[in-house]
Design a protein around this motif. Structure first.
Motif, PDB file in Angstrom:
ATOM      1  N   LYS A  17     -11.486  -0.672   1.369  1.00 14.68           N
ATOM      2  CA  LYS A  17     -10.603  -1.367   0.440  1.00 14.68           C
ATOM      3  C   LYS A  17      -9.676  -0.342  -0.219  1.00 14.68           C
ATOM      4  O   LYS A  17     -10.114   0.702  -0.678  1.00 14.68           O
ATOM      5  CB  LYS A  17     -11.456  -2.070  -0.608  1.00 14.68           C
ATOM      6  N   VAL A  18      -8.374  -0.680  -0.266  1.00 15.16           N
ATOM      7  CA  VAL A  18      -7.398   0.232  -0.870  1.00 15.16           C
ATOM      8  C   VAL A  18      -6.742  -0.342  -2.115  1.00 15.16           C
ATOM      9  O   VAL A  18      -6.041   0.369  -2.826  1.00 15.16           O
ATOM     10  CB  VAL A  18      -6.310   0.668   0.143  1.00 15.16           C
ATOM     11  N   GLY A  19      -6.970  -1.611  -2.385  1.00 14.74           N
ATOM     12  CA  GLY A  19      -6.371  -2.201  -3.571  1.00 14.74           C
ATOM     13  C   GLY A  19      -6.837  -3.615  -3.790  1.00 14.74           C
ATOM     14  O   GLY A  19      -7.471  -4.229  -2.937  1.00 14.74           O
ATOM     15  N   HIS A  97       1.135   5.792   0.679  1.00 15.11           N
ATOM     16  CA  HIS A  97       1.254   5.892  -0.780  1.00 15.11           C
ATOM     17  C   HIS A  97       2.202   4.819  -1.282  1.00 15.11           C
ATOM     18  O   HIS A  97       3.104   4.394  -0.568  1.00 15.11           O
ATOM     19  CB  HIS A  97       1.818   7.259  -1.190  1.00 15.11           C
ATOM     20  N   ASP A  98       2.012   4.437  -2.524  1.00 19.54           N
ATOM     21  CA  ASP A  98       3.009   3.609  -3.196  1.00 19.54           C
ATOM     22  C   ASP A  98       3.466   4.368  -4.433  1.00 19.54           C
ATOM     23  O   ASP A  98       2.806   5.306  -4.891  1.00 19.54           O
ATOM     24  CB  ASP A  98       2.489   2.207  -3.520  1.00 19.54           C
ATOM     25  N   LEU A  99       4.600   3.983  -4.956  1.00 16.93           N
ATOM     26  CA  LEU A  99       5.177   4.712  -6.078  1.00 16.93           C
ATOM     27  C   LEU A  99       4.259   4.672  -7.295  1.00 16.93           C
ATOM     28  O   LEU A  99       4.101   5.677  -7.995  1.00 16.93           O
ATOM     29  CB  LEU A  99       6.555   4.144  -6.417  1.00 16.93           C
ATOM     30  N   ASN A 100       3.628   3.541  -7.530  1.00 18.86           N
ATOM     31  CA  ASN A 100       2.718   3.425  -8.660  1.00 18.86           C
ATOM     32  C   ASN A 100       1.566   4.423  -8.540  1.00 18.86           C
ATOM     33  O   ASN A 100       1.175   5.056  -9.511  1.00 18.86           O
ATOM     34  CB  ASN A 100       2.187   1.991  -8.771  1.00 18.86           C
ATOM     35  N   GLY A 101       1.045   4.562  -7.336  1.00 15.20           N
ATOM     36  CA  GLY A 101      -0.044   5.513  -7.106  1.00 15.20           C
ATOM     37  C   GLY A 101       0.388   6.949  -7.318  1.00 15.20           C
ATOM     38  O   GLY A 101      -0.358   7.763  -7.877  1.00 15.20           O
TER      39      GLY A 101
END
Length: 136
Positions: A17-19, A97-101
């Motif tokens: 699970k990643v999110g 990656h996402d910007l929030n991360g």
């Protein structure tokens, strides 16, 4: 009648699970039918608020994402349904990656050229949405 029940584990090899959000859990996975090692993000829709059928928020999400074509908006690859468990997965391109991360990790300091590039991508994605009358 005559339809073989499909289990998501027969189609997807989940890597964890990643999110998670209000409407779903997201897993990093491979598609077993693929010949390469391409990663995907499988969003398992949570149907807590729906007694029957497909959640309306997910219908909107799928409809809009299928209509959009922008390098700055993630693409839907497939929709997988399990006739046995009635789970629904939306399969997306996987982004490491996402910007929030990146922003949440206090150890990462982005140089100004990266910040400008990310901001330009955000604005181009928003322009794609707004030019179609979609607010985000």
């Amino acid at each position: 009648k005559g339809r073989t029940p499909i289990k998501s584990r027969d189609l997807l090899d989940t890597q964890g699970k990643v999110g998670e959000g209000r409407y779903g859990e997201v897993f990093k996975c491979y598609r077993k039918e693929d010949k390469d090692d391409r990663l995907y993000a499988a969003k398992k829709l949570l149907r807590d608020h729906e007694r029957e059928g497909f959640p309306i928020t997910s219908v909107r999400e799928v409809k809009l994402l299928r209509e959009l074509n922008s390098p700055n908006i993630v693409n839907i690859v497939d929709i997988i349904t399990s006739s046995e468990t009635e789970n629904i997965f939306i399969l997306f391109e996987y982004m490491e990656h996402d910007l929030n991360g990146l922003m949440a990790d206090g150890g990462i300091v982005l140089p100004p050229p990266h910040i400008k590039c990310y901001f330009q991508q955000i604005l181009q994605g928003l322009d794609c949405l707004h030019s179609r009358g979609i607010m985000h």
